[in-house]
Design a protein around this motif. Structure first.
Motif, PDB file in Angstrom:
ATOM      1  N   ASN A   1     -18.516  -2.489  12.559  1.00 50.80           N
ATOM      2  CA  ASN A   1     -17.653  -1.324  12.665  1.00 50.80           C
ATOM      3  C   ASN A   1     -17.789  -0.609  14.243  1.00 50.80           C
TER       4      ASN A   1
ATOM      5  N   SER B   1     -18.474  -0.748  -4.055  1.00 52.53           N
ATOM      6  CA  SER B   1     -19.216  -1.651  -3.316  1.00 52.53           C
ATOM      7  C   SER B   1     -19.694  -1.028  -1.939  1.00 52.53           C
TER       8      SER B   1
ATOM      9  N   GLU C   1     -13.967  -1.077  -5.879  1.00 55.95           N
ATOM     10  CA  GLU C   1     -13.884  -1.439  -4.492  1.00 55.95           C
ATOM     11  C   GLU C   1     -14.758  -0.299  -3.857  1.00 55.95           C
ATOM     12  N   SER C   2     -14.613   1.119  -4.414  1.00 59.45           N
ATOM     13  CA  SER C   2     -15.292   2.108  -3.878  1.00 59.45           C
ATOM     14  C   SER C   2     -16.922   1.967  -3.896  1.00 59.45           C
TER      15      SER C   2
ATOM     16  N   ALA D   1      -9.898   0.154  -8.100  1.00 58.37           N
ATOM     17  CA  ALA D   1     -10.134   0.935  -6.840  1.00 58.37           C
ATOM     18  C   ALA D   1     -11.474   1.428  -6.975  1.00 58.37           C
TER      19      ALA D   1
ATOM     20  N   ALA E   1      -7.160   1.897   3.557  1.00 55.52           N
ATOM     21  CA  ALA E   1      -7.556   0.231   3.563  1.00 55.52           C
ATOM     22  C   ALA E   1      -6.488  -0.272   2.433  1.00 55.52           C
ATOM     23  N   ARG E   2      -6.418   0.377   1.498  1.00 56.69           N
ATOM     24  CA  ARG E   2      -5.580  -0.376   0.322  1.00 56.69           C
ATOM     25  C   ARG E   2      -5.038   0.686  -0.714  1.00 56.69           C
TER      26      ARG E   2
ATOM     27  N   LYS F   1      -9.191   4.681   3.786  1.00 56.04           N
ATOM     28  CA  LYS F   1      -9.168   5.334   2.480  1.00 56.04           C
ATOM     29  C   LYS F   1      -8.639   4.413   1.284  1.00 56.04           C
ATOM     30  N   LEU F   2      -9.212   4.417   0.139  1.00 57.80           N
ATOM     31  CA  LEU F   2      -8.577   3.894  -1.040  1.00 57.80           C
ATOM     32  C   LEU F   2      -7.673   5.078  -1.751  1.00 57.80           C
TER      33      LEU F   2
ATOM     34  N   HIS G   1     -18.446  -0.952   1.147  1.00 55.71           N
ATOM     35  CA  HIS G   1     -18.154  -1.669   2.138  1.00 55.71           C
ATOM     36  C   HIS G   1     -16.798  -1.335   2.733  1.00 55.71           C
ATOM     37  N   THR G   2     -15.824  -0.385   2.234  1.00 56.03           N
ATOM     38  CA  THR G   2     -14.525  -0.388   2.436  1.00 56.03           C
ATOM     39  C   THR G   2     -14.629   0.757   3.918  1.00 56.03           C
ATOM     40  N   ARG G   3     -13.717   0.144   4.801  1.00 56.83           N
ATOM     41  CA  ARG G   3     -13.324   0.936   5.844  1.00 56.83           C
ATOM     42  C   ARG G   3     -11.974   1.397   5.803  1.00 56.83           C
TER      43      ARG G   3
END
Length: 306
Positions: free
Chosen positions: A182, A295, A292-293, A289, A278-279, A301-302, A297-299
């Motif tokens: 990142n 986790s 994934e949050s 959702a 992000a998704r 916003k969901l 590791h998301t760059r």
């Protein structure tokens, strides 16, 4: 209306469903918002697990979600600030956990709302309020600006990336911790990246031999590193570790405030603040959702798009 709900606390998604729920009641000085987008934040699934039960009452079934962007469809009594058809966004946290934003409609106090910038799409606007205002409140409390060297822990995360942009816009030199994958992203935002983990203190000291003047912690567990790199008289805040208060720091909780959100909207309009999505997920996929949050590791916003 359709909404995502859970009928009891759970540490997983087993109590989470999507289906019909009663339409919101509309009180004085409130606006009824048709939800176009609602950002997902870690607090959403932490609340579902009972993590805030000591602080906030819950009335089940609960509709999760504290972020919203949408269209005003109706006004409660004495609400001159808005009109039906206005496009707005809000940090919509209430004092009782019950009627959140992962739904087709939500009622929100008008004073918590700001007009959506034309420069933001619905998903971006739905992902801005909570994370953006958390970063904003932290930097306000730090009084970070020109002349400061600001260290941001977890700088590539949802809150951290906003803090980097706000800090840069206010004239601070920003150093941000993140995984090496990142680092280019942080450079794009105007920060000097450093890898977190063993050796962090030495890496920060290489960039700032005299120490940093302000630290914003968005991950927790960083107090020792913060104190090791903080210059004499420096300030520090955390959203994840209340023990900072025992060491001269401040534990930060963002509060709903339409006027402060409007400041972020103005930053967006002049190109100083961007929102990365992000998704997006439907109401039927709130559980995915949340997974994934969790986790971490998301760059970007969901976002839920009802």
């Amino acid at each position: 209306m359709r909404a995502a709900t859970y009928d009891s606390y759970a540490s997983d998604n087993s109590r989470l469903t999507a289906g019909e729920a009663p339409d919101p009641k509309l009180g004085p000085s409130e606006v009824l918002i048709e939800v176009r987008a609602a950002g997902v934040n870690p607090v959403d699934w932490k609340v579902m697990s009972g993590g805030l039960d000591a602080m906030m009452d819950a009335v089940f079934p609960v509709i999760p979600g504290w972020d919203v962007a949408g269209v005003v469809r109706a006004l409660g009594p004495d609400t001159p600030e808005f009109a039906p058809g206005d496009e707005v966004m809000a940090y919509a946290r209430k004092n009782v956990v019950h009627a959140g934003t992962f739904a087709q409609y939500v009622a929100v106090p008008a004073v918590h709302c700001a007009r959506k910038p034309a420069a933001l799409g619905w998903s971006e606007a739905g992902g801005l309020p909570l994370a953006g205002m958390t970063a904003q409140r932290c930097l306000d409390r730090l009084e970070a600006g020109k002349g400061d060297v600001l260290l941001v822990h977890a700088a590539s995360g949802g809150v951290g990336s906003f803090a980097v942009q706000i800090g840069v816009d206010r004239g601070a030199r920003v150093i941000g911790t993140a995984s090496e994958s990142n680092h280019d992203h942080l450079r794009e935002l105007g920060a000097e990246p450093v890898s977190y983990g063993d050796g962090l203190v030495e890496r920060v000291r290489e960039l700032a031999p005299d120490g940093v003047t302000a630290v914003a912690d968005f991950v927790g567990g960083q107090l020792d590193a913060t104190l090791a790199v903080l210059a004499p008289g420096g300030r520090h805040v955390s959203v994840a570790d209340n023990s900072v208060e025992q060491h001269g720091g401040h534990w930060i909780w963002v509060r709903p405030d339409g006027a402060k959100l409007a400041e972020l909207a103005a930053m967006v309009e002049r190109g100083a603040l961007r929102v990365d999505v992000a998704r997006t997920f439907s109401l039927d996929d709130v559980g995915a959702a949340f997974d994934e949050s969790r986790s971490g590791h998301t760059r970007g916003k969901l976002v839920i798009t009802p």
